[in-house]
Design a protein around this motif. Structure first.
Motif, PDB file in Angstrom:
ATOM      1  N   PHE A   1     -24.431  -8.068 -43.762  1.00  0.00           N
ATOM      2  CA  PHE A   1     -24.566  -6.879 -43.066  1.00  0.00           C
ATOM      3  C   PHE A   1     -23.436  -7.004 -41.916  1.00  0.00           C
TER       4      PHE A   1
ATOM      5  N   HIS B   1     -20.424  -4.563 -41.356  1.00  0.00           N
ATOM      6  CA  HIS B   1     -20.174  -3.897 -40.152  1.00  0.00           C
ATOM      7  C   HIS B   1     -18.956  -4.173 -39.158  1.00  0.00           C
TER       8      HIS B   1
ATOM      9  N   THR C   1     -30.105   0.937 -35.369  1.00  0.00           N
ATOM     10  CA  THR C   1     -28.662   0.554 -35.309  1.00  0.00           C
ATOM     11  C   THR C   1     -28.392  -0.777 -36.151  1.00  0.00           C
ATOM     12  N   PRO C   2     -27.150  -0.912 -36.389  1.00  0.00           N
ATOM     13  CA  PRO C   2     -26.551  -2.190 -36.972  1.00  0.00           C
ATOM     14  C   PRO C   2     -27.018  -3.343 -36.174  1.00  0.00           C
TER      15      PRO C   2
ATOM     16  N   ASN D   1     -23.119   3.410 -42.352  1.00  0.00           N
ATOM     17  CA  ASN D   1     -24.454   3.558 -41.838  1.00  0.00           C
ATOM     18  C   ASN D   1     -25.327   2.519 -42.695  1.00  0.00           C
ATOM     19  N   ILE D   2     -25.613   1.346 -41.925  1.00  0.00           N
ATOM     20  CA  ILE D   2     -26.585   0.480 -42.316  1.00  0.00           C
ATOM     21  C   ILE D   2     -27.875   1.073 -42.650  1.00  0.00           C
ATOM     22  N   ARG D   3     -28.335   2.132 -41.889  1.00  0.00           N
ATOM     23  CA  ARG D   3     -29.626   2.493 -42.087  1.00  0.00           C
ATOM     24  C   ARG D   3     -30.019   2.930 -43.671  1.00  0.00           C
TER      25      ARG D   3
END
Length: 338
Positions: free
Chosen positions: A322, A326, A44-45, A333-335
């Motif tokens: 990041f 966010h 998760t972020p 979606n940082i993933r």
């Protein structure tokens, strides 16, 4: 039916045979069908940003502590290869170094600008000297260094494998080019003690150089490459040779010569009496004498501290980027970025 040596049974269901596996066969079946259970963490972020922050918070202090330890090392570096050539031979240094009738004595005065606590390590530094050259590195015989004349195959030592029809111990270009400048140190009328014991790796002394192997027919040819060895002392006790035989990977390197066992105070003047024997002039090399203390990390080297600090600051920067992404777009979606 039998799968991988394990017994299986079969159950008939609507005219189909479904294998019922057990133990090892079941695990193998799941592996071949790619149906083994697996851990798939969801980054998760919050997890990603926190991880980068933690890496930065850990690496930056380590890097700063390493840099402080490196800067606490006191060094005196003196280049003497040019200064120790008489004015008459300044234009032809190669002729000077090859003329055996000329005395190579030279005196240098080194001033101590910061307290140096014993032991003070003495290094000689060579620049533009490619000990990593393939032909040079191969020109040695490790078996001969350990067993002496009992080992007859010295073909790897070419072109320094024999002289006057007799084998050379130790053979090869590395030993032949042994560094042979010598140094002695004094402070005023007091001669400083120099310890030249235990300057080589213990593993090299005990396992790579024979305790019953003595120099034989060494530097007896028409062309002398470097220093000579005492034929009455076994190779395992000739530590200057052992240090030299551990070749350097880079063209600029330092090798340990000895240790001064006395403290040096601020404004002390150390007089160095040296013999400028080693020929670095023919290939444009340089020679430097280095006196250095040490820290808990060893000698002065900023690379480790700078590496840790750079990685730490980079992690903090990525974490901030990041975090901003966010905050601006929580649904991002940082993933996918990671």
């Amino acid at each position: 039916m039998d799968v991988d040596g394990e017994s299986t049974s079969a159950v008939a269901t609507e005219a189909r045979l479904i294998p019922v596996l057990s133990g090892r066969s079941k695990a193998m079946y799941q592996f071949t069908q790619q149906s083994l259970p697996a851990c798939k963490p969801v980054l998760t972020p919050a997890w990603v940003i926190t991880t980068f922050f933690l890496v930065g918070a850990l690496f930056i202090p380590i890097g700063l502590v390493s840099l402080h330890a490196s800067h606490s090392v006191v060094e005196i570096v003196d280049r003497y290869d040019s200064e120790c050539v008489p004015d008459l031979f300044k234009s032809n240094k190669v002729e000077y170094i090859k003329d055996m009738s000329i005395h190579k004595n030279c005196s240098r005065h080194l001033k101590v600008h910061k307290h140096m606590k014993a032991p003070i390590f003495i290094y000689y530094q060579l620049d533009n000297y490619y000990q990593n050259h393939r032909r040079y590195v191969k020109s040695r015989s490790d078996r001969q260094l350990l067993h002496g004349l009992q080992h007859n195959d010295t073909s790897s030592c070419t072109p320094e494998e024999s002289s006057n029809g007799l084998p050379i111990v130790p053979c090869g270009l590395i030993a032949w080019s042994l560094f042979n400048d010598t140094y002695s140190f004094s402070r005023g009328t007091h001669k400083l003690r120099v310890n030249r014991k235990n300057i080589a790796w213990k593993s090299d002394r005990n396992h790579k150089f024979g305790k019953q192997v003595y120099p034989f027919n060494f530097q007896n040819g028409t062309l002398i490459g470097g220093g000579k060895l005492d034929p009455n002392i076994p190779l395992s006790d000739q530590e200057d040779l052992i240090v030299w035989m551990r070749t350097a990977a880079l063209p600029s390197f330092r090798k340990l010569y000895g240790r001064i066992e006395d403290d040096l105070n601020v404004d002390d003047v150390v007089v160095v009496n040296l013999l400028n024997n080693y020929n670095t002039y023919s290939f444009g090399g340089t020679k430097e004498l280095v006196l250095s203390t040490s820290s808990w990390l060893g000698g002065r080297n900023n690379f480790l501290g700078m590496a840790y600090t750079s990685v730490g600051f980079s992690s903090i920067l990525v974490a901030f980027i990041f975090l901003l992404l966010h905050v601006r777009n929580p649904s991002l979606n940082i993933r996918a970025v990671c």
